[in-house]
Design a protein around this motif. Structure first.
Motif, PDB file in Angstrom:
ATOM      1  N   HIS A 195       0.824  -1.199   0.000  1.00  0.00           N
ATOM      2  CA  HIS A 195       0.000   0.000   0.000  1.00  0.00           C
ATOM      3  C   HIS A 195       0.863   1.255   0.000  1.00  0.00           C
ATOM      4  O   HIS A 195       0.630   2.187  -0.789  1.00  0.00           O
ATOM      5  N   GLY A 196       1.869   1.295   0.866  1.00  0.00           N
ATOM      6  CA  GLY A 196       2.708   2.488   0.947  1.00  0.00           C
ATOM      7  C   GLY A 196       3.417   2.794  -0.359  1.00  0.00           C
ATOM      8  O   GLY A 196       3.493   3.955  -0.786  1.00  0.00           O
ATOM      9  N   ARG A 197       3.913   1.758  -1.008  1.00  0.00           N
ATOM     10  CA  ARG A 197       4.638   1.982  -2.266  1.00  0.00           C
ATOM     11  C   ARG A 197       3.690   2.380  -3.392  1.00  0.00           C
ATOM     12  O   ARG A 197       4.047   3.177  -4.261  1.00  0.00           O
ATOM     13  N   ALA A 198       2.486   1.836  -3.371  1.00  0.00           N
ATOM     14  CA  ALA A 198       1.507   2.228  -4.388  1.00  0.00           C
ATOM     15  C   ALA A 198       1.082   3.679  -4.201  1.00  0.00           C
ATOM     16  O   ALA A 198       0.932   4.425  -5.180  1.00  0.00           O
ATOM     17  N   VAL A 199       0.901   4.095  -2.961  1.00  0.00           N
ATOM     18  CA  VAL A 199       0.551   5.495  -2.685  1.00  0.00           C
ATOM     19  C   VAL A 199       1.680   6.413  -3.139  1.00  0.00           C
ATOM     20  O   VAL A 199       1.433   7.445  -3.786  1.00  0.00           O
ATOM     21  N   ASP A 200       2.912   6.059  -2.822  1.00  0.00           N
ATOM     22  CA  ASP A 200       4.054   6.884  -3.231  1.00  0.00           C
ATOM     23  C   ASP A 200       4.138   7.012  -4.751  1.00  0.00           C
ATOM     24  O   ASP A 200       4.530   8.066  -5.273  1.00  0.00           O
ATOM     25  N   ALA A 201       3.773   5.939  -5.452  1.00  0.00           N
ATOM     26  CA  ALA A 201       3.825   5.941  -6.916  1.00  0.00           C
ATOM     27  C   ALA A 201       2.560   6.516  -7.545  1.00  0.00           C
ATOM     28  O   ALA A 201       2.463   6.583  -8.779  1.00  0.00           O
ATOM     29  N   GLU A 202       1.593   6.919  -6.699  1.00  0.00           N
ATOM     30  CA  GLU A 202       0.292   7.419  -7.161  1.00  0.00           C
ATOM     31  C   GLU A 202      -0.408   6.401  -8.067  1.00  0.00           C
ATOM     32  O   GLU A 202      -1.107   6.756  -9.014  1.00  0.00           O
ATOM     33  N   ASP A 203      -0.194   5.127  -7.748  1.00  0.00           N
ATOM     34  CA  ASP A 203      -0.882   4.036  -8.437  1.00  0.00           C
ATOM     35  C   ASP A 203      -2.135   3.724  -7.624  1.00  0.00           C
ATOM     36  O   ASP A 203      -2.150   2.837  -6.762  1.00  0.00           O
ATOM     37  N   HIS A 204      -3.209   4.469  -7.897  1.00  0.00           N
ATOM     38  CA  HIS A 204      -4.389   4.413  -7.052  1.00  0.00           C
ATOM     39  C   HIS A 204      -5.125   3.072  -7.117  1.00  0.00           C
ATOM     40  O   HIS A 204      -5.610   2.597  -6.076  1.00  0.00           O
ATOM     41  N   PRO A 205      -5.232   2.416  -8.281  1.00  0.00           N
ATOM     42  CA  PRO A 205      -5.872   1.092  -8.281  1.00  0.00           C
ATOM     43  C   PRO A 205      -5.122   0.075  -7.427  1.00  0.00           C
ATOM     44  O   PRO A 205      -5.737  -0.693  -6.676  1.00  0.00           O
ATOM     45  N   ARG A 206      -3.791   0.077  -7.520  1.00  0.00           N
ATOM     46  CA  ARG A 206      -3.020  -0.851  -6.703  1.00  0.00           C
ATOM     47  C   ARG A 206      -3.148  -0.496  -5.216  1.00  0.00           C
ATOM     48  O   ARG A 206      -3.247  -1.381  -4.363  1.00  0.00           O
ATOM     49  N   ALA A 207      -3.145   0.803  -4.917  1.00  0.00           N
ATOM     50  CA  ALA A 207      -3.312   1.231  -3.525  1.00  0.00           C
ATOM     51  C   ALA A 207      -4.679   0.802  -2.988  1.00  0.00           C
ATOM     52  O   ALA A 207      -4.797   0.369  -1.835  1.00  0.00           O
ATOM     53  N   GLU A 208      -5.706   0.902  -3.825  1.00  0.00           N
ATOM     54  CA  GLU A 208      -7.045   0.483  -3.387  1.00  0.00           C
ATOM     55  C   GLU A 208      -7.063  -1.013  -3.067  1.00  0.00           C
ATOM     56  O   GLU A 208      -7.621  -1.444  -2.051  1.00  0.00           O
ATOM     57  N   ARG A 209      -6.464  -1.824  -3.928  1.00  0.00           N
ATOM     58  CA  ARG A 209      -6.484  -3.272  -3.699  1.00  0.00           C
ATOM     59  C   ARG A 209      -5.761  -3.626  -2.397  1.00  0.00           C
ATOM     60  O   ARG A 209      -6.260  -4.427  -1.596  1.00  0.00           O
ATOM     61  N   ALA A 210      -4.595  -3.031  -2.175  1.00  0.00           N
ATOM     62  CA  ALA A 210      -3.854  -3.319  -0.944  1.00  0.00           C
ATOM     63  C   ALA A 210      -4.617  -2.820   0.278  1.00  0.00           C
ATOM     64  O   ALA A 210      -4.654  -3.495   1.316  1.00  0.00           O
ATOM     65  N   ALA A 211      -5.213  -1.641   0.167  1.00  0.00           N
ATOM     66  CA  ALA A 211      -5.979  -1.094   1.289  1.00  0.00           C
ATOM     67  C   ALA A 211      -7.183  -1.977   1.601  1.00  0.00           C
ATOM     68  O   ALA A 211      -7.506  -2.221   2.779  1.00  0.00           O
ATOM     69  N   LEU A 212      -7.863  -2.456   0.572  1.00  0.00           N
ATOM     70  CA  LEU A 212      -9.022  -3.321   0.784  1.00  0.00           C
ATOM     71  C   LEU A 212      -8.606  -4.620   1.457  1.00  0.00           C
ATOM     72  O   LEU A 212      -9.292  -5.109   2.369  1.00  0.00           O
ATOM     73  N   ARG A 213      -7.493  -5.192   1.029  1.00  0.00           N
ATOM     74  CA  ARG A 213      -7.030  -6.431   1.657  1.00  0.00           C
ATOM     75  C   ARG A 213      -6.760  -6.214   3.145  1.00  0.00           C
ATOM     76  O   ARG A 213      -7.130  -7.036   3.986  1.00  0.00           O
ATOM     77  N   ARG A 214      -6.118  -5.111   3.477  1.00  0.00           N
ATOM     78  CA  ARG A 214      -5.839  -4.825   4.897  1.00  0.00           C
ATOM     79  C   ARG A 214      -7.137  -4.709   5.689  1.00  0.00           C
ATOM     80  O   ARG A 214      -7.237  -5.225   6.810  1.00  0.00           O
TER      81      ARG A 214
END
Length: 269
Positions: A195-214
């Protein structure tokens, strides 16, 4: 396994008791949720092989040595020091294929194999670097799965804690720092990396998936749904963001959820 099926597995695991949390299978579900095109059969087969090998080694070697010789030696699991920040290092299926990964991803593999052989191994949320705690007849040992299962003596544990920013008083409390972590928190720590790396990269779909899993893994922590909402809002999925905010109902999340809800509703009007 589809992405929806992976979410269902994580939701069931998250709703269960800590003692029954299926760590390795939940980690597989996380990996498939990220990329549903993959088959986890090879990773499960690899674990079966490692369990058989460890059982053989335990007949003639003490637990810590048998674990290191099996997983770091025979199966060549080690830390990826060259491309540490690559997302593959936090994906248990890719880690099984490459035999390299982050400390916590490697730790999940060690935990699966050790426990199936009857060893009392647990994860430790040590500051700055995930470790393993092995309880054996000769005492408790700290194991670093990232450095080929090397034992970490108490003075080095204190040094690492100081390096992570703890005060000397806190760094010396090894009984607390080496306390066993719940398996769900181990898996959440792995998803935190993604999640942290996706947020840093502004990869919002990947950040959403990681956030949802958490959030599915740890439903008792409503603040995790705030990150789901933020990632959805960043993609313009405002209705989905509101749905996530409706689940951020705890006292630690209510004020932030209320502010986000007002902001999103202004965008919808």
């Amino acid at each position: 396994m589809t992405r929806a099926e992976a979410e269902a597995i994580l939701a069931r695991a998250g709703a269960g008791e800590d003692a029954a949390f299926p760590l390795f299978e939940a980690a597989i579900a996380c990996a498939v949720h990220e990329d549903p095109s993959r088959d986890p059969a090879a990773a499960r087969d690899l674990m079966d092989q490692a369990v058989d090998q460890l059982k053989d080694r335990l007949r003639s070697s003490p637990p810590a040595a048998a674990l290191a010789d099996t997983l770091a030696g025979d199966f060549r699991f080690s830390g990826d020091m060259e491309t540490y920040d690559h997302p593959d290092n936090a994906d248990v299926l890719t880690v099984c294929a490459r035999r390299k990964g982050l400390p916590v991803a490697l730790g999940i593999i060690w935990l699966e194999v050790a426990r199936r052989c009857g060893l009392a191994l647990s994860g430790v949320d040590f500051p700055g670097h995930f470790l393993l705690r092995l309880e054996a007849a000769d005492g408790v040992a700290a194991i670093d799965p990232f450095t080929d299962g090397r034992l970490v003596p108490p003075p080095e544990l204190v040094r690492r804690a100081l390096h992570a920013g703890l005060t000397p008083a806190l760094a010396g409390r090894l009984d607390a720092l080496m306390a066993p972590a719940a398996d769900r928190s181990v898996l959440v720590r792995l998803q935190n990396n993604l999640h942290g790396r996706a947020v840093d990269a502004e990869d919002h779909p990947r950040a959403e998936r990681a956030a949802l899993r958490r959030a599915l893994i740890y439903p008792a922590e409503p603040r995790l749904w705030l990150d789901v909402a933020a990632a959805r809002e960043a993609q313009g999925a405002l209705s989905g963001a509101l749905e996530a905010l409706d689940r951020a109902t705890g006292p630690n999340a209510a004020d932030a959820a209320r502010t986000a809800r007002m902001r999103i509703r202004r965008r919808l009007n």
